[in-house]
Design a protein around this motif. Structure first.
Motif, PDB file in Angstrom:
ATOM      1  N   ALA A   1       1.654  -2.582  -3.702  1.00 18.74           N
ATOM      2  CA  ALA A   1       1.752  -3.656  -4.695  1.00 18.74           C
ATOM      3  C   ALA A   1       0.373  -4.001  -5.244  1.00 18.74           C
ATOM      4  O   ALA A   1       0.209  -4.252  -6.440  1.00 18.74           O
ATOM      5  CB  ALA A   1       2.403  -4.888  -4.069  1.00 18.74           C
ATOM      6  N   THR A   2      -0.622  -3.991  -4.359  1.00 18.06           N
ATOM      7  CA  THR A   2      -2.005  -4.221  -4.817  1.00 18.06           C
ATOM      8  C   THR A   2      -2.456  -3.092  -5.725  1.00 18.06           C
ATOM      9  O   THR A   2      -3.135  -3.321  -6.747  1.00 18.06           O
ATOM     10  CB  THR A   2      -2.947  -4.326  -3.609  1.00 18.06           C
ATOM     11  OG1 THR A   2      -2.518  -5.404  -2.772  1.00 18.06           O
ATOM     12  CG2 THR A   2      -4.374  -4.573  -4.058  1.00 18.06           C
ATOM     13  N   CYS A   3      -2.067  -1.870  -5.385  1.00 16.69           N
ATOM     14  CA  CYS A   3      -2.439  -0.718  -6.218  1.00 16.69           C
ATOM     15  C   CYS A   3      -1.844  -0.834  -7.618  1.00 16.69           C
ATOM     16  O   CYS A   3      -2.494  -0.495  -8.611  1.00 16.69           O
ATOM     17  CB  CYS A   3      -1.969   0.575  -5.566  1.00 16.69           C
ATOM     18  SG  CYS A   3      -2.990   1.104  -4.186  1.00 16.69           S
ATOM     19  N   VAL A   4      -0.594  -1.301  -7.703  1.00 15.91           N
ATOM     20  CA  VAL A   4       0.037  -1.447  -9.012  1.00 15.91           C
ATOM     21  C   VAL A   4      -0.771  -2.401  -9.883  1.00 15.91           C
ATOM     22  O   VAL A   4      -1.005  -2.150 -11.072  1.00 15.91           O
ATOM     23  CB  VAL A   4       1.492  -1.937  -8.856  1.00 15.91           C
ATOM     24  CG1 VAL A   4       2.087  -2.296 -10.210  1.00 15.91           C
ATOM     25  CG2 VAL A   4       2.336  -0.863  -8.182  1.00 15.91           C
ATOM     26  N   ARG A   5      -1.228  -3.500  -9.287  1.00 16.22           N
ATOM     27  CA  ARG A   5      -2.031  -4.463 -10.047  1.00 16.22           C
ATOM     28  C   ARG A   5      -3.393  -3.878 -10.405  1.00 16.22           C
ATOM     29  O   ARG A   5      -3.883  -4.056 -11.529  1.00 16.22           O
ATOM     30  CB  ARG A   5      -2.209  -5.753  -9.240  1.00 16.22           C
ATOM     31  CG  ARG A   5      -0.914  -6.538  -9.047  1.00 16.22           C
ATOM     32  CD  ARG A   5      -1.213  -7.935  -8.515  1.00 16.22           C
ATOM     33  NE  ARG A   5      -1.898  -7.883  -7.217  1.00 16.22           N
ATOM     34  CZ  ARG A   5      -1.269  -7.881  -6.053  1.00 16.22           C
ATOM     35  NH1 ARG A   5       0.062  -7.907  -6.023  1.00 16.22           N
ATOM     36  NH2 ARG A   5      -1.943  -7.854  -4.919  1.00 16.22           N
ATOM     37  N   GLN A   6      -4.009  -3.184  -9.469  1.00 17.92           N
ATOM     38  CA  GLN A   6      -5.340  -2.639  -9.720  1.00 17.92           C
ATOM     39  C   GLN A   6      -5.325  -1.547 -10.784  1.00 17.92           C
ATOM     40  O   GLN A   6      -6.246  -1.459 -11.607  1.00 17.92           O
ATOM     41  CB  GLN A   6      -5.930  -2.091  -8.416  1.00 17.92           C
ATOM     42  CG  GLN A   6      -6.297  -3.158  -7.406  1.00 17.92           C
ATOM     43  CD  GLN A   6      -6.771  -2.563  -6.087  1.00 17.92           C
ATOM     44  OE1 GLN A   6      -6.355  -1.468  -5.693  1.00 17.92           O
ATOM     45  NE2 GLN A   6      -7.640  -3.284  -5.392  1.00 17.92           N
ATOM     46  N   LEU A   7      -4.301  -0.727 -10.789  1.00 19.21           N
ATOM     47  CA  LEU A   7      -4.257   0.379 -11.742  1.00 19.21           C
ATOM     48  C   LEU A   7      -3.970  -0.085 -13.161  1.00 19.21           C
ATOM     49  O   LEU A   7      -4.115   0.692 -14.111  1.00 19.21           O
ATOM     50  CB  LEU A   7      -3.213   1.413 -11.310  1.00 19.21           C
ATOM     51  CG  LEU A   7      -3.526   2.164 -10.016  1.00 19.21           C
ATOM     52  CD1 LEU A   7      -2.419   3.147  -9.680  1.00 19.21           C
ATOM     53  CD2 LEU A   7      -4.868   2.887 -10.115  1.00 19.21           C
ATOM     54  N   ASP A   8      -3.545  -1.344 -13.317  1.00 16.15           N
ATOM     55  CA  ASP A   8      -3.391  -1.901 -14.659  1.00 16.15           C
ATOM     56  C   ASP A   8      -4.737  -2.198 -15.300  1.00 16.15           C
ATOM     57  O   ASP A   8      -4.819  -2.407 -16.516  1.00 16.15           O
ATOM     58  CB  ASP A   8      -2.550  -3.183 -14.616  1.00 16.15           C
ATOM     59  CG  ASP A   8      -1.077  -2.891 -14.408  1.00 16.15           C
ATOM     60  OD1 ASP A   8      -0.647  -1.757 -14.730  1.00 16.15           O
ATOM     61  OD2 ASP A   8      -0.345  -3.779 -13.916  1.00 16.15           O
ATOM     62  N   ASP A   9      -5.786  -2.244 -14.485  1.00 16.60           N
ATOM     63  CA  ASP A   9      -7.134  -2.524 -14.981  1.00 16.60           C
ATOM     64  C   ASP A   9      -7.807  -1.208 -15.384  1.00 16.60           C
ATOM     65  O   ASP A   9      -8.005  -0.327 -14.550  1.00 16.60           O
ATOM     66  CB  ASP A   9      -7.956  -3.218 -13.891  1.00 16.60           C
ATOM     67  CG  ASP A   9      -9.366  -3.571 -14.349  1.00 16.60           C
ATOM     68  OD1 ASP A   9      -9.685  -3.347 -15.538  1.00 16.60           O
ATOM     69  OD2 ASP A   9     -10.141  -4.075 -13.511  1.00 16.60           O
ATOM     70  N   PRO A  10      -8.152  -1.031 -16.661  1.00 16.32           N
ATOM     71  CA  PRO A  10      -8.778   0.231 -17.086  1.00 16.32           C
ATOM     72  C   PRO A  10     -10.140   0.472 -16.454  1.00 16.32           C
ATOM     73  O   PRO A  10     -10.648   1.597 -16.463  1.00 16.32           O
ATOM     74  CB  PRO A  10      -8.888   0.070 -18.609  1.00 16.32           C
ATOM     75  CG  PRO A  10      -8.841  -1.402 -18.857  1.00 16.32           C
ATOM     76  CD  PRO A  10      -7.982  -1.975 -17.781  1.00 16.32           C
ATOM     77  N   ASN A  11     -10.764  -0.578 -15.877  1.00 17.49           N
ATOM     78  CA  ASN A  11     -12.089  -0.429 -15.281  1.00 17.49           C
ATOM     79  C   ASN A  11     -12.044  -0.272 -13.765  1.00 17.49           C
ATOM     80  O   ASN A  11     -13.064  -0.441 -13.097  1.00 17.49           O
ATOM     81  CB  ASN A  11     -12.953  -1.648 -15.638  1.00 17.49           C
ATOM     82  CG  ASN A  11     -13.134  -1.799 -17.135  1.00 17.49           C
ATOM     83  OD1 ASN A  11     -13.407  -0.816 -17.837  1.00 17.49           O
ATOM     84  ND2 ASN A  11     -12.982  -3.027 -17.645  1.00 17.49           N
ATOM     85  N   VAL A  12     -10.894   0.058 -13.208  1.00 17.65           N
ATOM     86  CA  VAL A  12     -10.777   0.203 -11.768  1.00 17.65           C
ATOM     87  C   VAL A  12     -11.677   1.347 -11.287  1.00 17.65           C
ATOM     88  O   VAL A  12     -11.846   2.360 -11.985  1.00 17.65           O
ATOM     89  CB  VAL A  12      -9.307   0.464 -11.378  1.00 17.65           C
ATOM     90  CG1 VAL A  12      -8.805   1.780 -11.945  1.00 17.65           C
ATOM     91  CG2 VAL A  12      -9.129   0.432  -9.868  1.00 17.65           C
ATOM     92  N   ALA A  13     -12.246   1.163 -10.109  1.00 17.43           N
ATOM     93  CA  ALA A  13     -13.164   2.167  -9.571  1.00 17.43           C
ATOM     94  C   ALA A  13     -12.432   3.465  -9.260  1.00 17.43           C
ATOM     95  O   ALA A  13     -11.258   3.460  -8.887  1.00 17.43           O
ATOM     96  CB  ALA A  13     -13.834   1.627  -8.308  1.00 17.43           C
ATOM     97  N   ALA A  14     -13.134   4.585  -9.410  1.00 17.34           N
ATOM     98  CA  ALA A  14     -12.533   5.895  -9.161  1.00 17.34           C
ATOM     99  C   ALA A  14     -12.054   6.021  -7.713  1.00 17.34           C
ATOM    100  O   ALA A  14     -11.000   6.609  -7.447  1.00 17.34           O
ATOM    101  CB  ALA A  14     -13.547   6.998  -9.485  1.00 17.34           C
TER     102      ALA A  14
END
Length: 329
Positions: A44-57
């Motif tokens: 669930a955290t990943c789903v939110r994080q991947l919505d951010d285009p600036n998420v770390a590689a």
């Protein structure tokens, strides 16, 4: 007339409800297991994080690994999903098709229509009560399937607009079920025997569903396009959840060089074999990847459009069925 309809169909209603409860008893534990695994992997955290285009590689790679583990564990449920999308047509076959065809085939319609109950009144009560029961069942089914399939759609790259999962959730199961029942009723007024009516219902349902899904759904709204470089850029951020309709590689002047493929080369323009990236395709400087897609945020709009199509078709078929009932000998 209401009491007569209930007595005629109460056994059907009982077995349908029993089947629904058995289905729930099987699917609820599976969904609870999926949700537990989803929480353990912190997806669930990943789903939110991947919505951010600036998420770390590094975060993206860790999340992709988690989604991969989840898909490996529950990927076989896609076969279950394929079976589940057949339920609306089964309701049409066993509720819609016999509604008129069985009465006419057995000759009981003549008795009913000579007991002070007019044909139109008989049809409206019969179709209305069965339709109301089917509507309640389809609504419960749509809500239940939305809950059940939610972890699968969150983990899938194509999200809720993907094939099969779109057909299982939201409001479209209601439209599909009403259409299947209305098609069965109409078929029974034309062919007047149960088996031919059931066969026509099955063939008609599959044909219309395939036509809408393949020919109409991709065009409910004008598709969007985006481009990204063949070197270093990778797939665009935020692409997860979109329904990708077409991909390809275009030359600098926009000419399509290769369809249904992408190229991703590391910075520097060299492929794994050491050759210039895209050399085997004859790409020149400035070539890029191209894709056409429907955005993920159009899910409910597409659900509304498709539900409306099938509800309108159901209403038309029921209207024609009432008119046909008046002409049955």
């Amino acid at each position: 007339m209401i009491w007569l309809t209930w007595r005629q169909h109460r056994k059907q209603a009982f077995y349908t409800l029993l089947g629904f409860l058995v289905l729930a008893a099987v699917l609820v534990p599976i969904s609870l297991s999926m949700r537990s695994t989803f929480a353990d992997l912190d997806l669930a955290t990943c789903v939110r994080q991947l919505d951010d285009p600036n998420v770390a590689a590094a975060t993206r790679e860790a999340c992709d690994a988690g989604f991969h583990r989840f898909s490996n564990q529950y990927g076989s449920l896609n076969l279950v999903a394929v079976l589940l999308i057949t339920l609306p047509v089964l309701v049409g076959l066993f509720w819609g098709a016999p509604l008129v065809a069985r009465e006419v085939e057995q000759g009981t319609h003549r008795f009913v229509w000579t007991q002070g109950v007019g044909r139109t009144h008989w049809a409206l009560v019969k179709f209305g009560l069965v339709g109301a029961g089917v509507l309640a069942l389809a609504t419960a089914y749509g809500l239940g399937m939305s809950w059940w399939v939610d972890p699968l759609t969150d983990a899938a790259y194509e999200g809720r607009l993907g094939m099969i999962v779109f057909d299982l959730q939201g409001t479209v199961p209601i439209g599909y079920t009403l259409f299947a029942v209305a098609l069965g009723i109409f078929a029974g007024t034309v062919w007047k025997r149960m088996l031919p009516a059931m066969g026509i219902t099955l063939a008609g349902f599959i044909g219309v569903r395939a036509a809408v899904e393949i020919l109409a759904r991709p065009h409910y709204q004008p598709a969007k396009t985006q481009t990204f470089p063949i070197e270093g850029g990778g797939i665009p951020e935020g692409d997860r959840g979109n329904w990708v309709l077409a991909v390809g590689i275009r030359d600098a002047d926009g000419t399509m060089v290769a369809e249904n493929t992408r190229i991703q080369c590391p910075p520097g323009g060299k492929g794994p074999d050491g050759r210039v990236c895209g050399a085997d395709l004859g790409l020149g400087p400035g070539a890029y990847n191209w894709e056409m897609y429907q955005p993920a945020d159009r899910f409910w709009l597409f659900q509304s459009i498709e539900t409306g199509i099938f509800v309108a078709l159901a209403a038309l078929l029921l209207y024609l069925a009432v008119r046909r009932v008046r002409r049955i000998a």
